[in-house]
Write a protein that holds these residues in place. Structure first.
Motif, PDB file in Angstrom:
ATOM      1  N   ASN A  93       7.848 -12.360   5.508  1.00  0.00           N
ATOM      2  CA  ASN A  93       7.809 -11.217   4.605  1.00  0.00           C
ATOM      3  C   ASN A  93       6.448 -11.041   3.931  1.00  0.00           C
ATOM      4  O   ASN A  93       6.349 -10.466   2.849  1.00  0.00           O
ATOM      5  CB  ASN A  93       8.899 -11.362   3.532  1.00  0.00           C
ATOM      6  N   HIS A 124       8.657  -3.285   3.335  1.00  0.00           N
ATOM      7  CA  HIS A 124       9.701  -4.319   3.233  1.00  0.00           C
ATOM      8  C   HIS A 124      11.019  -3.690   2.812  1.00  0.00           C
ATOM      9  O   HIS A 124      11.081  -2.889   1.873  1.00  0.00           O
ATOM     10  CB  HIS A 124       9.299  -5.390   2.215  1.00  0.00           C
ATOM     11  N   THR A 174      10.720  -7.236   6.911  1.00  0.00           N
ATOM     12  CA  THR A 174       9.437  -6.552   6.787  1.00  0.00           C
ATOM     13  C   THR A 174       9.046  -5.963   8.137  1.00  0.00           C
ATOM     14  O   THR A 174       9.153  -6.627   9.166  1.00  0.00           O
ATOM     15  CB  THR A 174       8.345  -7.512   6.289  1.00  0.00           C
TER      16      THR A 174
END
Length: 252
Positions: free
Chosen positions: A177, A234, A239
């Motif tokens: 992420n 995200h 993401t």
């Protein structure tokens, strides 16, 4: 007397040699500048002729997993809206079991379709004295087959003797992420092809950027050329990097 003549001759020779050296130096400097300009021009020509596959480069650099990709073709047409849309759907459905739903109003006629890992829409909308036809296809797939989809659609549209504009896009999921890390890797891929004029805006959940790479057909935004658009965002599901040329055609 002879001595004075000899000295005068020597001075003349020295003067002539000095002028020759200056002339040669000027010629060499001019040639170097000319060669430098020629090399600079060659580099610019070389960059525009050797197109980079930015989608592929960015996917590799970020170790992204392809989720889906899509393409939209847009062109002008003077035929019946219903006739054009139905013809196009018939061609698209030759090797697919697509389910369709048609709709119409006073300004447009369209068919929305769904199939195995594929969705799309064909629409013809009246504008001035012609129609604007859009064919939008999105495919859920983990393989890099965007250009194959482009080629297949191009073969379907080859009978329409008109200029066709293609918008391509691809969505990939990154393993972690790290939004900033993914964004920086995309920027590096762009700089690797000599692109540095990148405009970035901050979103609530990431970044979105536009630039002109000289690699694709361009559009204009605020009077400036744009041919590549990407977002790093995200969501609760992860993401993603979403890329489009000349701009992203799907919502994100």
């Amino acid at each position: 007397m002879n001595k004075k003549i000899i000295i005068s001759v020597i001075l003349c020779i020295v003067c002539i040699m000095s002028l020759s050296v200056k002339s040669l130096a000027y010629k060499l400097d001019t040639d170097d500048k000319s060669n430098s300009d020629e090399m600079s021009f060659y580099k610019k020509e070389n960059r525009s002729s050797n197109k980079a596959d930015l989608f592929k480069n960015i996917i590799k650099a970020t170790n992204g997993k392809i989720i889906e990709y899509g393409i939209m073709a847009e062109f002008n047409n003077s035929d019946s809206r219903e006739k054009t849309v139905n013809e196009l759907f018939k061609k698209l459905n030759e090797n697919n079991n697509l389910v369709k739903k048609s709709s119409s109003n006073s300004e447009s006629y369209s068919i929305e379709f769904h199939g195995n890992s594929i969705d799309g829409n064909i629409q013809s909308t009246g504008y001035s004295n012609h129609n604007i036809v859009k064919v939008d296809i999105v495919k859920q797939d983990n393989k890099y087959s965007l250009y194959k989809l482009n080629s297949n659609l191009d073969s379907i549209l080859k009978d329409y003797n008109t200029k066709i504009i293609y918008y391509k896009y691809i969505k990939v999921k990154i393993e972690n992420n790290n939004i900033n890390g993914a964004y920086n890797k995309v920027i590096k891929c762009l700089k690797d092809i000599g692109d540095s004029n990148i405009k970035t805006e901050t979103l609530e959940n990431g970044y979105t950027s536009t630039t002109y790479t000289g690699q694709y057909e361009k559009i204009y935004s605020a009077g400036k050329p744009v041919d590549f658009n990407f977002s790093v965002v995200h969501y609760s599901t992860g993401t993603y990097i979403i890329m489009g040329t000349p701009e992203i055609i799907e919502t994100y």
